[in-house]
Design an enzyme around this catalytic site. Structure first.
Site, PDB file in Angstrom:
ATOM      1  N   GLY A 144       0.854  -1.187   0.000  1.00 45.41           N
ATOM      2  CA  GLY A 144       0.000   0.000   0.000  1.00 45.41           C
ATOM      3  C   GLY A 144       0.884   1.229   0.000  1.00 45.41           C
ATOM      4  O   GLY A 144       1.460   1.590   1.029  1.00 45.41           O
ATOM      5  N   LEU A 145       1.016   1.832  -1.187  1.00 44.42           N
ATOM      6  CA  LEU A 145       1.997   2.916  -1.335  1.00 44.42           C
ATOM      7  C   LEU A 145       1.325   4.256  -1.626  1.00 44.42           C
ATOM      8  O   LEU A 145       1.812   5.049  -2.420  1.00 44.42           O
ATOM      9  CB  LEU A 145       3.019   2.547  -2.411  1.00 44.42           C
ATOM     10  CG  LEU A 145       3.767   1.230  -2.130  1.00 44.42           C
ATOM     11  CD1 LEU A 145       4.670   0.856  -3.299  1.00 44.42           C
ATOM     12  CD2 LEU A 145       4.582   1.323  -0.832  1.00 44.42           C
ATOM     13  N   ALA A 146       0.178   4.487  -0.951  1.00 45.46           N
ATOM     14  CA  ALA A 146      -0.375   5.846  -0.964  1.00 45.46           C
ATOM     15  C   ALA A 146       0.550   6.678  -0.061  1.00 45.46           C
ATOM     16  O   ALA A 146       1.633   6.217   0.294  1.00 45.46           O
ATOM     17  CB  ALA A 146      -1.813   5.824  -0.474  1.00 45.46           C
TER      18      ALA A 146
ATOM     19  N   MET B 153       0.853   7.650   3.157  1.00 43.24           N
ATOM     20  CA  MET B 153       1.404   7.125   4.423  1.00 43.24           C
ATOM     21  C   MET B 153       2.337   5.941   4.167  1.00 43.24           C
ATOM     22  O   MET B 153       3.424   5.864   4.738  1.00 43.24           O
ATOM     23  CB  MET B 153       0.268   6.674   5.354  1.00 43.24           C
ATOM     24  CG  MET B 153      -0.503   7.785   6.010  1.00 43.24           C
ATOM     25  SD  MET B 153       0.459   8.692   7.240  1.00 43.24           S
ATOM     26  CE  MET B 153       0.527   7.517   8.583  1.00 43.24           C
TER      27      MET B 153
ATOM     28  N   ASN C 220       2.236  -2.413  -4.326  1.00 44.71           N
ATOM     29  CA  ASN C 220       0.953  -1.717  -4.347  1.00 44.71           C
ATOM     30  C   ASN C 220       0.075  -2.404  -5.383  1.00 44.71           C
ATOM     31  O   ASN C 220       0.572  -2.897  -6.392  1.00 44.71           O
ATOM     32  CB  ASN C 220       1.148  -0.246  -4.728  1.00 44.71           C
ATOM     33  CG  ASN C 220      -0.105   0.581  -4.469  1.00 44.71           C
ATOM     34  OD1 ASN C 220      -0.467   0.794  -3.324  1.00 44.71           O
ATOM     35  ND2 ASN C 220      -0.760   1.021  -5.532  1.00 44.71           N
TER      36      ASN C 220
ATOM     37  N   ASN D 162      -5.660   2.545  10.407  1.00 45.66           N
ATOM     38  CA  ASN D 162      -6.508   2.869  11.557  1.00 45.66           C
ATOM     39  C   ASN D 162      -7.638   1.868  11.655  1.00 45.66           C
ATOM     40  O   ASN D 162      -8.795   2.204  11.458  1.00 45.66           O
ATOM     41  CB  ASN D 162      -7.097   4.269  11.387  1.00 45.66           C
ATOM     42  CG  ASN D 162      -6.268   5.311  12.093  1.00 45.66           C
ATOM     43  OD1 ASN D 162      -5.573   5.016  13.060  1.00 45.66           O
ATOM     44  ND2 ASN D 162      -6.335   6.526  11.600  1.00 45.66           N
TER      45      ASN D 162
ATOM     46  N   SER E 221       0.845   7.095  14.447  1.00 43.31           N
ATOM     47  CA  SER E 221       0.364   8.476  14.468  1.00 43.31           C
ATOM     48  C   SER E 221       1.453   9.441  14.048  1.00 43.31           C
ATOM     49  O   SER E 221       2.631   9.224  14.314  1.00 43.31           O
ATOM     50  CB  SER E 221      -0.100   8.857  15.868  1.00 43.31           C
ATOM     51  OG  SER E 221      -0.447  10.225  15.880  1.00 43.31           O
ATOM     52  N   GLY E 222       1.034  10.497  13.414  1.00 38.75           N
ATOM     53  CA  GLY E 222       1.979  11.541  13.047  1.00 38.75           C
ATOM     54  C   GLY E 222       1.725  12.070  11.647  1.00 38.75           C
ATOM     55  O   GLY E 222       2.426  12.963  11.177  1.00 38.75           O
TER      56      GLY E 222
ATOM     57  N   LYS F 278      -4.396   3.531  19.911  1.00 38.93           N
ATOM     58  CA  LYS F 278      -4.348   4.534  18.837  1.00 38.93           C
ATOM     59  C   LYS F 278      -5.707   5.214  18.691  1.00 38.93           C
ATOM     60  O   LYS F 278      -5.799   6.423  18.476  1.00 38.93           O
ATOM     61  CB  LYS F 278      -3.927   3.872  17.516  1.00 38.93           C
ATOM     62  CG  LYS F 278      -4.045   4.771  16.281  1.00 38.93           C
ATOM     63  CD  LYS F 278      -3.153   5.997  16.406  1.00 38.93           C
ATOM     64  CE  LYS F 278      -3.028   6.882  15.202  1.00 38.93           C
ATOM     65  NZ  LYS F 278      -4.063   7.008  14.227  1.00 38.93           N
TER      66      LYS F 278
ATOM     67  N   HIS G 191      -6.058   7.613  21.492  1.00 35.91           N
ATOM     68  CA  HIS G 191      -5.156   8.726  21.147  1.00 35.91           C
ATOM     69  C   HIS G 191      -5.884   9.696  20.211  1.00 35.91           C
ATOM     70  O   HIS G 191      -5.874  10.913  20.414  1.00 35.91           O
ATOM     71  CB  HIS G 191      -3.893   8.169  20.494  1.00 35.91           C
ATOM     72  CG  HIS G 191      -3.092   9.166  19.713  1.00 35.91           C
ATOM     73  ND1 HIS G 191      -3.484   9.626  18.465  1.00 35.91           N
ATOM     74  CD2 HIS G 191      -1.946   9.817  19.985  1.00 35.91           C
ATOM     75  CE1 HIS G 191      -2.604  10.502  18.031  1.00 35.91           C
ATOM     76  NE2 HIS G 191      -1.662  10.634  18.929  1.00 35.91           N
ATOM     77  N   ASN G 192      -6.521   9.159  19.192  1.00 37.38           N
ATOM     78  CA  ASN G 192      -7.235  10.022  18.254  1.00 37.38           C
ATOM     79  C   ASN G 192      -8.413  10.724  18.919  1.00 37.38           C
ATOM     80  O   ASN G 192      -8.699  11.887  18.617  1.00 37.38           O
ATOM     81  CB  ASN G 192      -7.744   9.211  17.052  1.00 37.38           C
ATOM     82  CG  ASN G 192      -6.635   8.897  16.074  1.00 37.38           C
ATOM     83  OD1 ASN G 192      -5.463   8.867  16.436  1.00 37.38           O
ATOM     84  ND2 ASN G 192      -6.984   8.652  14.825  1.00 37.38           N
TER      85      ASN G 192
ATOM     86  N   GLU H 195      -7.129  13.524  20.738  1.00 37.00           N
ATOM     87  CA  GLU H 195      -6.784  14.548  19.733  1.00 37.00           C
ATOM     88  C   GLU H 195      -8.026  15.376  19.358  1.00 37.00           C
ATOM     89  O   GLU H 195      -7.943  16.606  19.245  1.00 37.00           O
ATOM     90  CB  GLU H 195      -6.228  13.811  18.514  1.00 37.00           C
ATOM     91  CG  GLU H 195      -5.774  14.650  17.359  1.00 37.00           C
ATOM     92  CD  GLU H 195      -5.296  13.735  16.217  1.00 37.00           C
ATOM     93  OE1 GLU H 195      -4.542  12.769  16.468  1.00 37.00           O
ATOM     94  OE2 GLU H 195      -5.710  13.977  15.074  1.00 37.00           O
TER      95      GLU H 195
ATOM     96  N   ARG I 203     -18.199  18.470  16.175  1.00 35.64           N
ATOM     97  CA  ARG I 203     -17.930  18.333  14.731  1.00 35.64           C
ATOM     98  C   ARG I 203     -19.222  17.980  13.993  1.00 35.64           C
ATOM     99  O   ARG I 203     -19.483  18.504  12.908  1.00 35.64           O
ATOM    100  CB  ARG I 203     -16.890  17.236  14.490  1.00 35.64           C
ATOM    101  CG  ARG I 203     -15.499  17.612  14.940  1.00 35.64           C
ATOM    102  CD  ARG I 203     -14.473  16.706  14.294  1.00 35.64           C
ATOM    103  NE  ARG I 203     -13.170  16.870  14.921  1.00 35.64           N
ATOM    104  CZ  ARG I 203     -12.055  16.306  14.492  1.00 35.64           C
ATOM    105  NH1 ARG I 203     -12.080  15.524  13.422  1.00 35.64           N
ATOM    106  NH2 ARG I 203     -10.901  16.507  15.097  1.00 35.64           N
TER     107      ARG I 203
END
Ligand code: ATR
Length: 491
Positions: free
Chosen positions: A22-24, A26, A45, A115, A141-142, A195, A198-199, A202, A300
């Site tokens: 998977g080479l999008a 990220m 990919n 995710n 994350s990041g 994670k 964590h989100n 956020e 939101r």
């Protein structure tokens, strides 16, 4: 052959230390991060053009082994094979897992860096275990920059697999005080659960910053440049964090087309991809109040309820509103907003850690809260100075039942709570929405309270449903004969 790119499948067989599927954005960035750190990286990919583009644009950054098929990809990996999946969460992840599992052998390791919902990760881990494979759900994350320069990584899965993937992942993670922001979180879904929370944190963190901005703008009358400067100053103190830093950048940005602050030409409807919502759903199931995160998710949703807002904006009566802050009182007000922001943020983190403890207890993950505060100090979106304080709090007392009870945070709250109350009252009088500031304060007051109206609720439940209640002065369960003589019986 381009330098550093191994295209001859005979010579590259079994060469790659790790592979990325998977080479999008990220996936490419994390593959480059591995390559830049000296690892030979197999890349695959579904559509080959992305693979070609990656090696053409970045082949000189390290050693890549581009593969045209999943079989070629798997064959190019050293054993035990380590494949990191970076594709869309959901059905795409399941499809890729199946393809990899079919081509892999016992003991090989599949890492899902997307995710994924932690319950999906638990299901996948069990299915792969039954096939003799290791499955690791790893929260990463990041964002794009983190993936390239050093993310915070939260791997779950079997502890044994961490021996094979830990050093690799740690070598590409962010580093703070010589400690990589990556550690084994716990079995099966633990990494993705953490994670997810964590989100969620956020979401709350971004919302409290948003509420502070809104008050500085519409209660104190500061302009965007002044607010940007305020956030820059705040970033040098207790609130020092990536989110506060980028807030200053966004607010200082001027739209080239109109000359207005960029924030004024951005449509005020916040999007979401779902991890905040998952955090709240999981918290509801676990019975943990994450009010800050919940209000942030709802805020939101409200912002995006376009049809409703079109009808309600300017229509619903406000009642008599107070006057904006007198310029002479601005400085005091701005400092009070900072304190309200800090206090609400502490509540959101405290609630997030409560949810993680509850998830850990529910699923026997044995998550150490100190690890989380440590690996979130760098790389990730919620990286902040005060995470060091959280690590210290859990180091001093690993069984801390509420983060706010730690002596450091108790002392901080002492200095924050008056301003916090003042800000919630002022915002209410001005008719400005502060859902997380206000709900966090109510939550805090409920935690402080000796008595809660829950006693009345138990009485109501007993009245309409004979649900019984316990008494403060005697053991046992009791019921009042509400439709009879109203005497009390032991249930
Ligand atoms: P981003 O948001 O960064 O674009 P994403 O949408 O999470 O990334 O994931 C997109 C990646 O998932 C792409 O690599 C995509 O492959 P293609 O380039 O061939 O579209 C991959 N992907 C999506 N569905 C897939 C599937 N069913 N099988 C394999 N890979 C898939």
């Amino acid at each position: 052959m381009l330098p550093g790119i191994l295209t001859d499948m005979t010579s590259s067989a079994g060469m790659a230390h790790i592979g990325v599927v998977g080479l999008a954005v990220m996936g490419s960035n994390i593959a480059r991060n591995f390559a830049r750190n000296g690892h030979t990286v197999a890349v695959y990919n579904r559509s080959y053009d992305k693979t070609e583009r990656l090696v053409a644009d970045h082949g000189n950054e390290g050693t890549f082994v581009p593969a045209a098929t999943i079989e070629e990809f798997v064959a190019s990996l050293q054993r035990p094979r380590r494949a990191l999946i970076m594709v869309q969460a959901g059905a795409a992840t399941d499809a890729v897992i199946e393809q990899l599992a079919d081509a892999m052998e016992e003991g090989d390791i599949i890492i899902d860096g997307g995710n994924a919902l932690y319950t999906d990760t638990m299901r996948r881990e069990a299915a792969m275990r039954a096939r003799g494979l290791h499955f690791v759900g790893a929260g990463i994350s990041g964002g794009e920059e983190g993936a390239l320069h050093g993310p915070s990584i939260m791997p779950g899965g079997p502890a044994e697999s961490y021996e094979h993937i830990g050093p690799l992942l740690e070598s590409v993670a962010a580093v703070v005080d010589n400690t990589p922001c990556c550690t084994h979180i716990g079995p099966n879904g633990a990494g993705h659960f953490v994670k997810m929370v964590h989100n969620g944190i956020e979401y709350a963190d971004m919302q409290v910053i948003g509420e502070a901005y809104h008050l500085l703008r519409y209660a104190a009358g500061l302009d965007c440049a002044e607010i940007a400067e305020t956030f820059r100053k705040w970033n040098t103190g207790d609130l020092n964090s990536y989110l506060v830093e980028i807030t200053a950048e966004v607010l200082a940005q001027v739209d080239a087309a109109t000359g207005k602050p960029l924030v004024d030409v951005i449509v005020d409807q916040a999007g979401q991809k779902g991890t905040g919502r998952w955090t709240v759903k999981a918290a509801l199931d676990l019975g943990i109040p994450v009010t800050g995160i919940g209000e942030a998710v709802f805020a939101r949703a409200l912002s995006s309820s376009v049809a409703q807002r079109e009808q309600t904006a300017g229509t619903l009566p406000s009642g008599k509103l107070a006057s904006p802050i007198d310029p002479a009182d601005r400085e005091t007000f701005v400092e009070a907003v900072r304190r309200a922001l800090y206090a609400s943020k502490l509540v959101a983190y405290s609630q997030g850690f409560d949810e993680i403890r509850a998830g850990s207890d529910e699923y026997d993950w044995n998550i150490d809260p100190r690890d989380l505060a440590t690996i979130w100090r760098g790389g990730c979106i919620i990286r902040a100075d005060f995470l060091n304080r959280i690590t210290e709090a859990y180091t001093a007392n690993p069984d801390l039942r509420c983060l706010l009870l730690d002596p450091y945070f108790l002392n901080e709250m002492e200095g924050l709570v008056d301003a916090w109350r003042h800000i919630v009252v002022t915002a209410t009088e001005l008719g400005l929405p502060v859902p997380v500031f206000a709900s966090s304060l109510s939550y805090y007051d409920a935690l402080r309270a000796e008595r809660l109206p829950a006693a009345l609720i138990q009485g109501q439940r007993d009245y309409f449903g004979a649900h019984t209640y316990r008494r403060v002065d005697r053991e046992g369960s009791f019921h009042t004969l509400w439709s009879g003589d109203r005497s009390e019986v032991e249930a």
